[in-house]
Design an enzyme around this catalytic site. Structure first.
Site, PDB file in Angstrom:
ATOM      1  CE  LYS A   7      -2.436   3.185  -6.840  1.00  0.00           C
ATOM      2  NZ  LYS A   7      -1.773   2.638  -8.049  1.00  0.00           N
ATOM      3  NE  ARG A  67      -0.915   6.704 -15.265  1.00  0.00           N
ATOM      4  CZ  ARG A  67      -1.153   5.482 -15.722  1.00  0.00           C
ATOM      5  NH1 ARG A  67      -0.352   4.488 -15.385  1.00  0.00           N
ATOM      6  NH2 ARG A  67      -2.174   5.237 -16.500  1.00  0.00           N
ATOM      7  CB  ALA A  89      -0.930  -0.015   1.222  1.00  0.00           C
TER       8      ALA A  89
END
Lengths: 458, 458, 458
Positions: free
Chosen positions: C31, C24, C18
């Site tokens: 994320k 991006r 993680a």
């Protein structure tokens, strides 16, 4: 030209065919002006052309259609097709404007709004390198109905385009369709056009130019689309719906890849600008020239029209029209900010509130059920539940001014024109018909000053 | 029979099997009464039959189910299946009503609501021309789960139907399924039915009639659906959702092709009527017997139930129930027109307004936060923000009458029963407990007439 | 662990990776904490692991990220990856915690949230029975972009994983992708890890362990997913949107099969609980710890957050936050129940009403435009249109108590602190500043008791 990034292409002329009447749409709006995600269909075609570097546009428009002329005329030189005698006839109307052009001509139907700038570039490059008099854009798989079919020779060159109604058994299985985008070489184009024989109905078609070129022994070049979906044209309402879906998906996908957390369904116009790290909750409509700043969360169910929303705002299930929200404004659910409103930083507008043509100062609270119209509200004001600016006397609208730190009690009626002084206070249910001095408290109907009242410090 | 266009078919009898209990739905509503776009599932089946010209219907219903009997009984003669002993047993319940019929019998499950009238016509014609005792409707590709599989002989005739649980390895790859629609020849049907042997569970099935016919050496005819999607049946909630999606897509597509600019998602009932050149914005619900006239724009987010909306109306993010809107009415966002309301031409109802059981005269303005209940409001009236008809005294409801050109000030409480005369005016915040004469102005709590006040001419 | 049903698996250790930075996504949220239907992405991965019986979790997290540590730390033991030196480097950070473990190790990326517990079980069982040192999860059809490709030997064993950027023409057609879920045998794993050579960039990857195992002559086992869709990973916003859609479809489908009539689009969080025979109309949001009881109908357009709604309630186009509704409550359209509200049986809350931090007694009516805040309202009370609890004096909030059977007239301002006695009544537009005795009626501003008034019996 909102996405215009192209380098100008100078050796081409472009003709957009925008004269079709689109009767199958059953709409009073001309077909090429049908709206797709906030933009007229033909404007999407013009966008793609300009983005590809082609901004020298001529458009063939229907006669006596000021609506079409107004929209298309801002992007292209116009020429009318007075009689609907076919696509080749439409192109020939542009000849006077193009007659001296000794280069390539791109002809595109105004009802294929999904063609991308990349396709336009690739097609025109293919035409240039092919040396053919005619290059046509084709698609495999026939995404739309009624497409003409491309018949190819064994060497891959085009031998004919056959209309769907003329398909015989032998060629019925051909699944390459004619998209309606053509490249021609002039001056060959002009002599070929003048040679065409009208059909029984008196019409002449661009596809006849393919036949003409083939009959003259010239190779006809054809470029299939990479993504056949671009070929979807609009001839009826169902096709318009499909095209609108594709455009919406493209828009949403673009923002998803730019850091906007778009939760679909989301209805975002082509013209909207979003910053990264925002969240667009489902069922939100972002319309027109709307701009949303970083960190803001819009929706679910909000409708934002032609508004600027700065950073870290929250607009839940509310309607904002032609307004500006500075940073940190929170609105909703169920509130309505109407045109010409300017909301400063950290204002809180709760539920069932309406603001119209007003400026609301920073950190002011409008919790519930208030109508603030034609008002200048300063900062740190508290507007109680149900308070109303009575701005209309039956004939004229009047202004209300509320100064810094005022406390407007619940259900206060502020009968404009009116000025509420700084840190002044109005009692619940009071009907305020006269200006209130700074620091004073008024109550009653009509409201009167209470003596000996000491305003709280904020 | 809203879309009934069929020519009557007289040599057929039709049996709808509507007795299944649908326990997998886990719903207190009987399965065949589950609502799909405003219509009960079995009513969609009956619609398709009637549209195909078959309106001589018998339905086999569950015992002691007045809900089913009420809905189905308006379309079909009813017979109860007292014990759930299988589909063939269900059909045999109808024999007494059909026993003398010497022609063809169409049997259709009440839970395959996507079968179209065209399919019904093609199937029955196939049966007639085949001369078979049994014709079954099949589908390729198994759109649903748990379908019986069609085993065919080399000549294409059916050799058996095998239930999914009985599939062996050899035939597991068969992907032609049994839809649940059958044609039979009587009197063969009745003798075959009486010959069937119950299964171990005591049930007999229509598929046993296929086996019977095959064993007697008769060819069994089978017609595959052109569109396998029509075969989707409803056995659980997920299948109901899929079927509802298909019906909604059909409805929306129909209107898209009729000039209605439907922007999806749009939730339009089967029973709704729309005129061309209207716009239905996303997330709009058009329910029941709603009718929308030309040029109107509804939504986004509006809910219209059993209402008539004339031409060129605008209803944004609002709820309209059992009301009539004449031409040019504009409502919303966030307003609520409740039952028994009649809104005349060019009325403007803005945001957060509620109208109930009232008539609103032409060009009247109800801008914001008003409750108008049990009222007769004449034309050119202005209702200020927050004005309320106090129609309820704790026991009874009373009527308010507001005459032409009256000006109701913001936050005026109109304590009914009450009459406000023509061109009369009420001050902001006034509590009006007595009738106001024409042209008078009242203010205060309770409101009193101001002398020497001259009403403005409109 | 809301769906935790697994039997514990004790001979495995699990490492969740993680620590990826997810640039991006262009989001300030890490994320693995991006929200998917009410749950952080990595929590969905942990859910699947726990449901599969693996609750002995270690997570490799980024350094100095308290947000990630807080969320993941409640489910797993944490270890930081201080430098981003690749997936194998990340795993090696967990070695200290796992070094003595002499069994199998499951390694899963935190950004593949669609992997199901069933897949995890099947994969680990495949690993156990294969006796391989390495088992990888693969997918056919490459649902995502940028996947490494699985190259297999003729005997089906894996020969290599090739990154997309390194594909040569010969293997470009391989369509089996690497999902990012691995099983390893320890202690082989630890020795192999320490043997890996860093790439030019200094990073080492888990796929290098595949190469290592192959080079040592050990068979690498690979299990393809049954449903390739599970392999969808999240690297950008568009992929997040696709994954969210899949999770939402799974949730909705689960409830559809449990007797909930979900009409899509419906936005139901993973954490919500629904009972059979309810209807969720389109565009409804059910968020957080919401529970909806049998027979209730929610929506369209309602937003319910962290609320308990009992049986046979109706919530139309309204927002309910952190509240409890007992049986038979009807709300909407366009009302707002704010946090800390408790609504007893058969209460009716109509349109444009706001309730905050209040208890509303059974059968009480709040028809329209009322703000009830910080109040205790008893049963059988009638709140007239526009009545407001004036709970805020500019500094503090105060409580309002309304006793049984009281009748609050339209537009009554209840200036808190205040008590309205049982069966008392307030006149329309009254401003009530003092407690009202039981049975009394008050009117005016400020409101005074009317003598000789006899309250109606209810």
């Amino acid at each position: 030209m909102p996405f215009g990034i192209g380098v100008k292409v100078n050796n081409w002329q472009v003709v957009i065919l925008a004269a079709g009447n689109g009767t199958r749409m059953q709409s009073s709006i001309p077909k090429v002006l049908q709206s797709i995600c906030g933009r007229e269909m033909v404007a999407l075609v013009a966008d793609a052309l300009c983005d590809a570097g082609f901004d020298n546009l001529i458009a063939v428009v229907p006669p006596s259609s000021p609506a079409v002329s107004n929209v298309v005329g801002s992007r292209a030189t116009l020429v009318e097709q007075v009689e609907p005698l076919g696509t080749a006839h439409a192109l020939s109307q542009a000849q006077a404007l193009l007659g001296n052009h000794q280069g390539d001509v791109l002809v595109i139907n105004g009802d294929v709004p999904l063609i991308t700038q990349k396709t336009i570039r690739t097609l025109t490059q293919s035409h240039e390198s092919s040396q053919a008099y005619v290059t046509i854009l084709t698609c495999n798989g026939l995404p739309g109905e009624g497409m003409g079919r491309i018949i190819r020779n064994e060497d891959g060159s085009v031998s004919a385009i056959v209309e769907e109604v003329d398909l015989d058994a032998m060629i019925a299985s051909v699944s390459e369709g004619n998209v309606g985008v053509y490249c021609f070489k002039s001056p060959w184009l002009w002599s070929a056009l003048s040679d065409l024989e009208p059909s029984a109905s008196g019409e002449i078609y661009l596809t006849d130019l393919v036949a003409k070129s083939v009959s003259q022994g010239h190779r006809v070049n054809a470029m299939p689309l990479k993504d056949s979906g671009e070929a979807l044209g609009v001839n009826d309402g169902a096709q318009l719906a499909r095209v609108r879906e594709v455009v919406q998906r493209r828009i949403n996908n673009k923002w998803l890849l730019h850091g906007v957390n778009v939760m679909e369904p989301a209805f975002i116009d082509v013209t909207v600008k979003l910053e990264p790290d925002t969240i667009i909750y489902p069922n939100t409509f972002l319309r027109g020239m709307t701009v949303i700043g970083k960190g803001s969360q819009i929706g679910p169910g909000s409708i934002i029209v032609d508004s600027i929303i700065a950073e870290n705002c929250l607009v839940v299930q509310s309607v904002i029209e032609n307004a500006v929200l500075e940073d940190g404004v929170e609105i909703g659910p169920y509130s309505h900010v109407r045109p010409e409103s300017y909301i400063e930083t950290n204002v809180h507008i709760g539920n069932f509130a309406e603001v119209k043509n007003s400026r609301i100062g920073k950190s002011t609270q409008i919790g519930h059920f208030s109508y603030i119209g034609d008002a200048q509200v300063s900062q740190n004001v508290n507007i109680g539940a149900g308070a109303v600016t009575c701005n209309f006397d039956g004939t004229d609208k009047h202004e209300t001014i509320i100064e810094e730190g005022a406390f407007i009690g619940s259900d206060s009626m502020l009968v404009a024109p009116l000025r509420i002084g700084a840190r002044a206070s109005t009692g619940a249910g009071s009907v305020v018909t006269k200006d209130v001095p700074a620091g004073a408290k008024v109550v009653g109907m009509p409201a009167k000053i209470i003596n000996n009242w000491i305003p709280k410090k904020k």
